[in-house]
Write a protein that holds these residues in place. Sequence first.
Motif, mmCIF file in Angstrom:
data_model
loop_
_atom_site.group_PDB
_atom_site.id
_atom_site.type_symbol
_atom_site.label_atom_id
_atom_site.label_comp_id
_atom_site.label_asym_id
_atom_site.label_seq_id
_atom_site.Cartn_x
_atom_site.Cartn_y
_atom_site.Cartn_z
ATOM 1 N N ARG A 109 6.877 -6.045 1.726
ATOM 2 C CA ARG A 109 6.451 -6.437 2.731
ATOM 3 C C ARG A 109 6.709 -5.205 3.893
ATOM 4 O O ARG A 109 5.748 -4.796 5.219
ATOM 5 N N ARG A 156 10.214 -8.469 -2.511
ATOM 6 C CA ARG A 156 9.386 -9.294 -1.961
ATOM 7 C C ARG A 156 9.733 -8.289 -0.479
ATOM 8 O O ARG A 156 8.077 -8.296 0.145
ATOM 9 N N PHE A 157 10.595 -8.837 -0.053
ATOM 10 C CA PHE A 157 10.720 -8.744 1.774
ATOM 11 C C PHE A 157 10.695 -6.714 1.777
ATOM 12 O O PHE A 157 10.226 -5.964 2.293
ATOM 13 N N GLU A 160 8.976 -17.093 -1.074
ATOM 14 C CA GLU A 160 8.931 -16.806 -2.488
ATOM 15 C C GLU A 160 10.633 -16.353 -3.904
ATOM 16 O O GLU A 160 10.001 -16.701 -5.268
ATOM 17 N N GLN A 188 9.061 -15.532 5.139
ATOM 18 C CA GLN A 188 7.855 -15.444 3.723
ATOM 19 C C GLN A 188 8.505 -15.381 2.247
ATOM 20 O O GLN A 188 8.374 -15.484 1.118
ATOM 21 N N SER A 189 8.929 -14.215 2.356
ATOM 22 C CA SER A 189 10.439 -13.793 1.196
ATOM 23 C C SER A 189 11.194 -14.733 0.333
ATOM 24 O O SER A 189 11.142 -14.671 -0.654
ATOM 25 N N SER A 209 19.288 -7.893 2.383
ATOM 26 C CA SER A 209 18.275 -8.153 3.763
ATOM 27 C C SER A 209 19.226 -7.076 4.900
ATOM 28 O O SER A 209 18.309 -5.652 4.553
ATOM 29 N N PHE A 239 13.612 -12.345 -3.768
ATOM 30 C CA PHE A 239 13.881 -12.208 -2.287
ATOM 31 C C PHE A 239 13.206 -10.468 -1.440
ATOM 32 O O PHE A 239 12.852 -9.779 -1.571
#
Length: 360
Positions: free
Chosen positions: A85, A81-82, A70, A66-67, A150, A78
């Motif tokens: 979430r 957004r991650f 976007e 999802q990230s 990440s 990224f």
Amino acid sequence: MNKVSKREAIVGCILGTAVGDALGLPYEGVSSQRAPKLLGPPDRYRFLFGRGMISDDTEHTCMVAQSLIEANGDVDIFTKRFASRLRWWILAFPAGVGKATARSGIKLWLGAKPQNAGVFSAGNGPAMRAAVFGAAIDDCTLLLHMVRASSRLTHSDPKAEYGAIAVALAAKHSRDNETADANLWLEQVAEAVGNEGVELTDLLRKADQSIRTGESTPDFAQGLGLGKGVTGYTYHTVPVAIHAWLAHPKDFRQAVATIIRCGGDADTTAAIVGGIVGAGVGREGGEGNIPEEWIDGLCEWPRSVTWMRSLGESLAASIDANPTTGTKPPSINPLGVLLRNLLFLLVVLFHGFRRLAPPY
């Protein structure tokens, strides 16, 4: 088997992660010696009346996807957004969340910036969500930047990052090549992790050498001192998962079943292997692909199989789209997630109590 398209690779990676996760979940924490007696072979779902459910391995993979949609290739977007979430994911009472991930989620709520939220841990959290990067991203430089972002969001130990890089490059290699070339993949990993990651690359070379001698994945794990089960330490998880992939690079059923038989952190190891092999074989329906009955047997909502397919399709579309137009990821019902997690927790508790009884 022909090379799969990127769209097929992404969907196959997400569904492969989910299926591996769900198959391995009942075996999590059970030794390789006791698992066959307690649960039987990993040839079908044994979690909820013959159906399977996913855990944090798949949920994180979906949040990464999802990230990525976007972000449109922007690492900073990224990361933000991650991180957002992850903060909300922690509030939905996910069962079995790793300590490092939980602590980083709490730090985010307390105001820590995403770049400072990670805790010093070499757990396999970053590796469990890394395959989708390799399935989706062509540019190796961008792939490495995304994987590092990440990883560092939850784990600051470089070992966790190196393990995730190895998994992401394995998924990319699986997607890009009709047959696995261990030497080519190892060269890419060694270049990416540098001298600091030499311990991992040595372990990965041992995995390749083990396969060349015909040694099984459980025997390889035994040789690493993991006879009772593969631990959550990334330098245990990743080499054994890679062994299972290289031993069965285009046979999803065999690869996933083999890693589960090793015991230990079986949902995560099977999710990693499922994501790597899934990126190479694509969707369900052919020889060596993800078995249709395993996909149909997933009992999930609101992250249903249909929703995960839509997510994969959206990620593929976002890569092909004009960056100025953008593509939105499929949304998810937060109340549905909370209700689902409560059911999941009850089933997990049942399995926990079941393990107190024989056979031992």
